[in-house]
Design an enzyme around this catalytic site. Sequence first.
Site, mmCIF file in Angstrom:
data_model
loop_
_atom_site.group_PDB
_atom_site.id
_atom_site.type_symbol
_atom_site.label_atom_id
_atom_site.label_comp_id
_atom_site.label_asym_id
_atom_site.label_seq_id
_atom_site.Cartn_x
_atom_site.Cartn_y
_atom_site.Cartn_z
ATOM 1 N N HIS A 114 0.780 -1.143 0.082
ATOM 2 C CA HIS A 114 -0.039 0.069 -0.071
ATOM 3 C C HIS A 114 0.729 1.181 0.002
ATOM 4 O O HIS A 114 0.528 2.138 -0.783
ATOM 5 C CB HIS A 114 -0.955 -0.091 1.139
ATOM 6 C CG HIS A 114 -2.223 -1.120 1.079
ATOM 7 N ND1 HIS A 114 -2.827 -1.563 2.138
ATOM 8 C CD2 HIS A 114 -2.629 -1.388 0.131
ATOM 9 C CE1 HIS A 114 -3.893 -2.173 1.672
ATOM 10 N NE2 HIS A 114 -3.532 -2.225 0.529
ATOM 11 N N GLU A 166 -6.769 -13.735 -12.854
ATOM 12 C CA GLU A 166 -5.945 -13.764 -11.674
ATOM 13 C C GLU A 166 -5.571 -14.891 -10.768
ATOM 14 O O GLU A 166 -5.020 -15.003 -10.068
ATOM 15 C CB GLU A 166 -6.521 -12.490 -10.830
ATOM 16 C CG GLU A 166 -7.864 -12.652 -10.593
ATOM 17 C CD GLU A 166 -8.511 -11.234 -10.216
ATOM 18 O OE1 GLU A 166 -7.794 -10.517 -9.749
ATOM 19 O OE2 GLU A 166 -9.592 -11.128 -10.199
ATOM 20 N N ASP A 186 -2.618 -9.919 -8.581
ATOM 21 C CA ASP A 186 -3.090 -11.105 -7.778
ATOM 22 C C ASP A 186 -2.539 -12.198 -8.419
ATOM 23 O O ASP A 186 -2.186 -13.326 -7.742
ATOM 24 C CB ASP A 186 -4.566 -11.174 -7.886
ATOM 25 C CG ASP A 186 -5.032 -10.375 -6.713
ATOM 26 O OD1 ASP A 186 -4.472 -10.046 -5.741
ATOM 27 O OD2 ASP A 186 -6.370 -9.867 -6.714
ATOM 28 N N CYS A 212 -4.191 -5.388 -16.785
ATOM 29 C CA CYS A 212 -4.416 -4.212 -16.023
ATOM 30 C C CYS A 212 -3.944 -3.996 -14.673
ATOM 31 O O CYS A 212 -4.479 -3.384 -13.607
ATOM 32 C CB CYS A 212 -6.055 -4.488 -15.756
ATOM 33 S SG CYS A 212 -6.704 -5.690 -14.918
#
Length: 849
Positions: A470, A712, A736, A783
């Site tokens: 993050h 994913e 992921d 993406c």
Amino acid sequence: MVGLVLVCHSAKLAEGVAELAVQVGGESLRVGAAGGLDQPGSPLGTDAVRVARAIEDVWSEDGVLVLMDLGSAVLSAEMALEMLPEERRESILLTEAPFVEGAVAAAVAAGLGDSLEKVAVEARGALAAKAAHLAPQADEGATRAGTVQAPPGPTLRLTVENASGLHARPAARFVRTAAGFEADVSVSNITTERGPASARSLNAVATLGVRRGDQILVRASGPQAEEALAAIRRLADDDFGDPREACPQAGAKVREDQSVPAEAGVAPLCDPAPAPGSVLTGLPASPGIAIGEARPLWAAPIEVPEGPPQDRAADLAALERALIATAGDIRRARASVAGRASAYDAAIFDAHLLFLEDEALLGPAREGVMQDGKNAAQAWAAAVFAAAATWETLADPYQRARAADVRSVGDQVLRHLLDLPADFGPSSAGLDSGALGIVVAPDLTPAEAARLDPAHVLGVACAFGGPTSHGAILARSLGIPAVVGAGRALLRVADGIPLALDGEAGTITVDPPAATILAFEGRRARRAREEAEAQARAHLPAVTRDGTVVPVYANVAGPEDVRAAVAAGADGVGLLRTEFLFLAADHPPSEDEQERAYRVVAEGLGGRPLTVRTLDAGADKQLSYLHLEREQNPSLGLRGIRLGLSRPELLTGQLRAVLRVAADHPVRVMFPMVATVDEVRRARELLDEARASLVEAGLAVPGRCDVGIMVEVPAAALMIETFVPHVDFFSLGTNDLAQYVLAADRGNAEVAALADGLHPAVLRLIDRVARAAAEGGQSVAACGELAGDPLAIPLLLGLGVAELSMAPARIPAAKQVVRATDVAAARRLAGEVLAAASAGEVRRPAGRR
């Protein structure tokens, strides 16, 4: 004192372990070695008579603990018991503890005068320290075995200087010193955020994994608390009894005018700091060049006052005010990030707000004040500790890592409660006042990242973490160059030391020579020119050198992100994260609410295509109003399409809203976290039902709405041929996909670096998906973070990826990379890297691969 007997096939090994046990347990330790046989030519074996004699030699009314190596040693020990008087057998315990590690741990506990039962417990848990050192990510629970609630009282903050850290003998000396006073002593490893652990347990101290250069926080309470801390300081000054090493010479020098404050977490000059000109290699987290002085960012410790409240109602009211003030801080941080980055990035703070409403925290804190007589700070600190400890028991590494979020929010509340400044470290004031620098930290929390001002912070260098953490994502969104995972040596860099950081190569040069600085400045100037050129051409199509048009889309998280995407030159939106609606509400958004939000996004794109991903809640995006059961491993639990299919009314309402917008805008729908074809069939059935219900209601629907899935889950990539007949397009969720393929949680700083999308295992799955899609006539998009990585873009195009979707800020540069790519050459490059053995090999220049 409990006696110890060591039963081993080798006499020399038994005697060696006995010698080691005396070293850590003290000269008064009663230990007997019963190893080997008195048989010429056959010295290896065990003898029950010799074991019985050893037990008699060390006999104590407190009991005897017997440790054995293997096989016949157990049988000999059992036979020895039969030879002893029956009244003594009850005080003799045979333990399954590891032979060497168990003997060391038992020796320390016995030397402290612990009971036989406690000595045995220490012996059995002796492997936890080794597990914590070698594989913390595999068994974090083991490293928490000795975790206790830190006692209130004075503290001592130290930097461990001895070469091997707190390994067995130094840890034993630490434990014996702490146990010699009438005080309750705990210790935490500040550098790795482990602990607190009881200072009376060798296992607990050892599992903190304290290495050379780590900072520890020792806290004590009781009549002799100050004396205990003073003795521990003297022990630390003596390097915990280890031989003292000579100071490095000029290779580890610091500028003559440079002070190195202990509170900055930087070891003194004798500690091996990176030499001038040395290059620390980590992982690229945010592109760009930064040259400036190091500004260490360390969390300042909070002293919690002792004693009961003078007025319980007033203390409880003060806690409520602190909670409200903290919520305001978090909302401001969220708004700041949303304004400077994106709404999706800012959604990280929504979970922090939920902590402030969590009864698992609020209930115990209020009870602590009203029923237990604690002051508000004590009660809140205890509740935070208990909640964090609960998170740490979970099996999923990402969820265990949320314990740090709980503590971070808990500290924010304490600072308001105690009227302390929101200080993240000794250098933060300099940054806030306009001093330029490169932030140096173990890792970067979202709260810390939100405070970074690009006008003052030139770059970010983290010792741990990965590019998809993050903190790294926020730094990238704010346009601050960043390198993560550079290793512990980075934490030895003192405040003010010059650094040269390359956010694309993932390198940090410490105290660089003039020639290096000149080269970095040249690259920075060249990059500025390239960025200006990229921005000037951002609104033009991205066409490869051999004429292939590559649509470059934006990932957005709401209407407010669309303007930035269009300004950046986005050809459309390749991923609309619909969680923004659900996370911002205290109830499930209605179909009409969703329709209005999706329509604003579509209208803002001015006819450009829009791909709407259905709700991907669960894992790190929890929705309290859904009342989902807490899962041990939510990343593998009820999330994505699984949640939608389990709550069909939720998914159907969303699909109806999407279809209503698709009636007059170019919209397609995409399902996340798909693992099986059956999930796609069921989702399409709900889509058909939604269409039929709209037609029946007389509402407009599109003649066609393309359907795709996120790839994913490795199972979907491996079975991709079976999905081809059921979908119109595929989109690779490389974040992921990488963490599932490599079994490395990108939210866990210990292993995040492993979740590298350029690992050949991930690239081979991408290749498989692209080939199957090409044969079926479907398009493939990427993406995840990989889509905007300049190094990865040519590889993706060479593998057959036809569309790219990324954060808006990365679009201009990505289009330039596309324009510089020859697809035929990219295919040859892709063929080479598929044969690579590691992500590092993929990242190396072609001539060195």
